[in-house]
Design a protein around this motif. Structure first.
Motif, PDB file in Angstrom:
ATOM      1  N   GLU A  19      -5.130   0.946   5.836  1.00  0.00           N
ATOM      2  CA  GLU A  19      -4.857   1.120   4.406  1.00  0.00           C
ATOM      3  C   GLU A  19      -3.502   0.538   4.033  1.00  0.00           C
ATOM      4  OE1 GLU A  19      -7.394   5.202   3.469  1.00  0.00           O
ATOM      5  OE2 GLU A  19      -5.397   5.342   4.365  1.00  0.00           O
ATOM      6  N   ILE A  20      -2.528   0.674   4.926  1.00  0.00           N
ATOM      7  CA  ILE A  20      -1.221   0.070   4.669  1.00  0.00           C
ATOM      8  C   ILE A  20      -1.342  -1.452   4.649  1.00  0.00           C
ATOM      9  CG2 ILE A  20       1.082  -0.313   5.648  1.00  0.00           C
ATOM     10  CD1 ILE A  20       1.079   2.583   6.557  1.00  0.00           C
ATOM     11  N   LYS A  21      -2.137  -1.995   5.559  1.00  0.00           N
ATOM     12  CA  LYS A  21      -2.360  -3.444   5.566  1.00  0.00           C
ATOM     13  C   LYS A  21      -2.962  -3.903   4.243  1.00  0.00           C
ATOM     14  CE  LYS A  21      -4.668  -7.201   8.050  1.00  0.00           C
ATOM     15  NZ  LYS A  21      -5.538  -7.575   9.204  1.00  0.00           N
ATOM     16  N   GLY A  22      -3.921  -3.128   3.737  1.00  0.00           N
ATOM     17  CA  GLY A  22      -4.527  -3.468   2.455  1.00  0.00           C
ATOM     18  C   GLY A  22      -3.523  -3.421   1.318  1.00  0.00           C
ATOM     19  N   ALA A  67       3.198  -8.256  13.934  1.00  0.00           N
ATOM     20  CA  ALA A  67       4.480  -7.608  14.245  1.00  0.00           C
ATOM     21  C   ALA A  67       5.142  -7.089  12.976  1.00  0.00           C
ATOM     22  CB  ALA A  67       5.404  -8.601  14.963  1.00  0.00           C
ATOM     23  N   PHE A  68       5.068  -7.879  11.919  1.00  0.00           N
ATOM     24  CA  PHE A  68       5.629  -7.473  10.627  1.00  0.00           C
ATOM     25  C   PHE A  68       4.920  -6.229  10.114  1.00  0.00           C
ATOM     26  CE2 PHE A  68       5.199  -7.755   5.957  1.00  0.00           C
ATOM     27  CZ  PHE A  68       6.535  -7.615   5.602  1.00  0.00           C
ATOM     28  N   LEU A  69       3.592  -6.251  10.158  1.00  0.00           N
ATOM     29  CA  LEU A  69       2.823  -5.105   9.692  1.00  0.00           C
ATOM     30  C   LEU A  69       3.125  -3.869  10.525  1.00  0.00           C
ATOM     31  CD1 LEU A  69       0.626  -4.012   7.810  1.00  0.00           C
ATOM     32  CD2 LEU A  69      -1.072  -4.728   9.510  1.00  0.00           C
ATOM     33  N   GLY A  70       3.303  -4.056  11.832  1.00  0.00           N
ATOM     34  CA  GLY A  70       3.632  -2.918  12.695  1.00  0.00           C
ATOM     35  C   GLY A  70       4.931  -2.259  12.300  1.00  0.00           C
ATOM     36  N   LYS A  71       5.928  -3.064  11.911  1.00  0.00           N
ATOM     37  CA  LYS A  71       7.209  -2.511  11.462  1.00  0.00           C
ATOM     38  C   LYS A  71       7.033  -1.709  10.173  1.00  0.00           C
ATOM     39  CE  LYS A  71      10.515  -3.838  14.321  1.00  0.00           C
ATOM     40  NZ  LYS A  71      11.433  -2.872  14.968  1.00  0.00           N
ATOM     41  N   ILE A  72       6.219  -2.237   9.259  1.00  0.00           N
ATOM     42  CA  ILE A  72       5.962  -1.532   8.000  1.00  0.00           C
ATOM     43  C   ILE A  72       5.300  -0.186   8.273  1.00  0.00           C
ATOM     44  CG2 ILE A  72       4.712  -1.604   5.822  1.00  0.00           C
ATOM     45  CD1 ILE A  72       6.916  -3.593   5.805  1.00  0.00           C
ATOM     46  N   VAL A  73       4.282  -0.194   9.138  1.00  0.00           N
ATOM     47  CA  VAL A  73       3.549   1.034   9.469  1.00  0.00           C
ATOM     48  C   VAL A  73       4.482   2.058  10.107  1.00  0.00           C
ATOM     49  CG1 VAL A  73       1.753   2.005  10.957  1.00  0.00           C
ATOM     50  CG2 VAL A  73       1.317  -0.106   9.683  1.00  0.00           C
ATOM     51  N   GLU A  74       5.319   1.602  11.046  1.00  0.00           N
ATOM     52  CA  GLU A  74       6.235   2.507  11.744  1.00  0.00           C
ATOM     53  C   GLU A  74       7.252   3.114  10.786  1.00  0.00           C
ATOM     54  OE1 GLU A  74       9.737   2.233  15.190  1.00  0.00           O
ATOM     55  OE2 GLU A  74       8.445   0.503  14.775  1.00  0.00           O
ATOM     56  N   PHE A  75       7.786   2.303   9.902  1.00  0.00           N
ATOM     57  CA  PHE A  75       8.847   2.774   9.010  1.00  0.00           C
ATOM     58  C   PHE A  75       8.315   3.697   7.917  1.00  0.00           C
ATOM     59  CE2 PHE A  75      11.822   2.567   5.510  1.00  0.00           C
ATOM     60  CZ  PHE A  75      13.057   2.602   6.134  1.00  0.00           C
ATOM     61  N   ALA A  76       7.186   3.331   7.325  1.00  0.00           N
ATOM     62  CA  ALA A  76       6.694   4.060   6.146  1.00  0.00           C
ATOM     63  C   ALA A  76       6.061   5.400   6.482  1.00  0.00           C
ATOM     64  CB  ALA A  76       5.696   3.197   5.396  1.00  0.00           C
ATOM     65  N   GLU A  77       5.595   5.579   7.726  1.00  0.00           N
ATOM     66  CA  GLU A  77       4.993   6.844   8.142  1.00  0.00           C
ATOM     67  C   GLU A  77       3.843   7.256   7.227  1.00  0.00           C
ATOM     68  OE1 GLU A  77       8.119   9.707   8.445  1.00  0.00           O
ATOM     69  OE2 GLU A  77       9.110   8.675  10.088  1.00  0.00           O
ATOM     70  N   GLY A  78       3.086   6.275   6.749  1.00  0.00           N
ATOM     71  CA  GLY A  78       1.904   6.577   5.952  1.00  0.00           C
ATOM     72  C   GLY A  78       2.159   6.857   4.490  1.00  0.00           C
ATOM     73  N   ASN A  79       3.406   6.713   4.034  1.00  0.00           N
ATOM     74  CA  ASN A  79       3.755   7.017   2.642  1.00  0.00           C
ATOM     75  C   ASN A  79       3.721   5.737   1.815  1.00  0.00           C
ATOM     76  OD1 ASN A  79       5.195   7.569   0.209  1.00  0.00           O
ATOM     77  ND2 ASN A  79       6.157   9.328   1.190  1.00  0.00           N
ATOM     78  N   PRO A  80       2.828   5.635   0.814  1.00  0.00           N
ATOM     79  CA  PRO A  80       2.733   4.401   0.023  1.00  0.00           C
ATOM     80  C   PRO A  80       4.008   4.077  -0.737  1.00  0.00           C
ATOM     81  CG  PRO A  80       1.420   6.166  -0.961  1.00  0.00           C
ATOM     82  CD  PRO A  80       1.829   6.635   0.399  1.00  0.00           C
ATOM     83  N   PHE A  81       4.748   5.106  -1.134  1.00  0.00           N
ATOM     84  CA  PHE A  81       6.006   4.881  -1.841  1.00  0.00           C
ATOM     85  C   PHE A  81       6.987   4.113  -0.961  1.00  0.00           C
ATOM     86  CE2 PHE A  81      10.326   6.354  -2.935  1.00  0.00           C
ATOM     87  CZ  PHE A  81      10.399   5.912  -4.256  1.00  0.00           C
ATOM     88  N   PHE A  82       7.012   4.447   0.331  1.00  0.00           N
ATOM     89  CA  PHE A  82       7.939   3.776   1.240  1.00  0.00           C
ATOM     90  C   PHE A  82       7.453   2.376   1.623  1.00  0.00           C
ATOM     91  CE2 PHE A  82       9.071   8.312   2.298  1.00  0.00           C
ATOM     92  CZ  PHE A  82      10.239   8.288   1.546  1.00  0.00           C
ATOM     93  N   VAL A  83       6.147   2.177   1.619  1.00  0.00           N
ATOM     94  CA  VAL A  83       5.626   0.822   1.830  1.00  0.00           C
ATOM     95  C   VAL A  83       6.145  -0.089   0.719  1.00  0.00           C
ATOM     96  CG1 VAL A  83       3.560  -0.622   1.919  1.00  0.00           C
ATOM     97  CG2 VAL A  83       3.554   1.629   3.017  1.00  0.00           C
TER      98      VAL A  83
END
Length: 211
Positions: free
Chosen positions: A137-140, A154-170
């Motif tokens: 869902e974060i990728k989408g 690798a870029f997407l992995g960093k986003i997933v790790e940092f945001a912790e599933g929160n769309p606001f942080f994405v």
């Protein structure tokens, strides 16, 4: 809570100006702008507001003003990131929730993680758990914001790790990377295939919000 009250100031001034003026000497310590606008130029805080007396009068004044507004018009109060509330703010929130339960007010409290222990305000709320976004869902979401389906793993992995599933942080992280020219668009393509280094990322979520 202060931000929520500031957002309601236009409604207070329009619908309950008399109550606002009467309670302003108590509220001015929390909302200093009441001392320089809306007919309260040079307003002096109530002289006897000190210690526990100040706290109790402030709690009562905020609750009364919200109740007056709700009697005129149903009101929604949104308070974000309750997990960062200091003890005094949490106590104020508990008082308000308990003493406005019969008023036409809907409080929407956002809490990123499950509350630790049993904060007093929790007993006055109905909880609705919103599941974290999955990596897919974060990728989408990232694909939608960048306008491309080509996202470096690798870029997407960093986003997933940092945001912790929160769309606001994405959203906030992508804006941060664009603002700092780490994520750039060249010839219609984002450089999302580049691996982010630690110095290109905010040190924590709070720092991201404070930018």
């Amino acid at each position: 809570i202060v931000q929520a009250l500031r957002g309601l100031l236009p409604s207070f001034r329009e619908l309950v100006p008399g109550d606002l003026d009467r309670l302003a000497p108590v509220l001015v310590k929390l909302l200093p702008e009441l001392g320089s606008a809306g007919g309260n130029m040079g307003l002096i805080p109530a002289a006897d507001l000190d210690g526990g007396n100040e706290k109790s009068r402030l709690q009562a004044a905020i609750t009364e003003l919200l109740g007056s507004l709700a009697a005129k018009r149903g009101t929604v109060v949104v308070i974000e990131d309750v997990q960062w509330a200091d003890p005094l703010s949490a106590e104020l929130l508990t008082y308000i929730l308990r003493n406005t339960k019969d008023s036409a007010i809907l409080f929407v409290l956002n809490h990123r993680n499950a509350p630790e222990g049993e904060p007093a305000w929790l007993s006055a709320t109905t909880q609705a758990l919103l599941p974290a976004l999955t990596p897919e869902e974060i990728k989408g979401m990232v694909s939608s914001m960048l306008g491309t389906d080509t996202i470096g793993e690798a870029f997407l992995g960093k986003i997933v790790e940092f945001a912790e599933g929160n769309p606001f942080f994405v959203e906030g992280l992508l804006e941060h990377l664009v603002r700092n020219k780490t994520l750039v668009k060249t010839k219609g393509k984002w450089n999302s295939d580049i691996v982010r280094t630690p110095d290109q990322m905010p040190s924590n979520l709070q720092n991201l919000l404070l930018e």
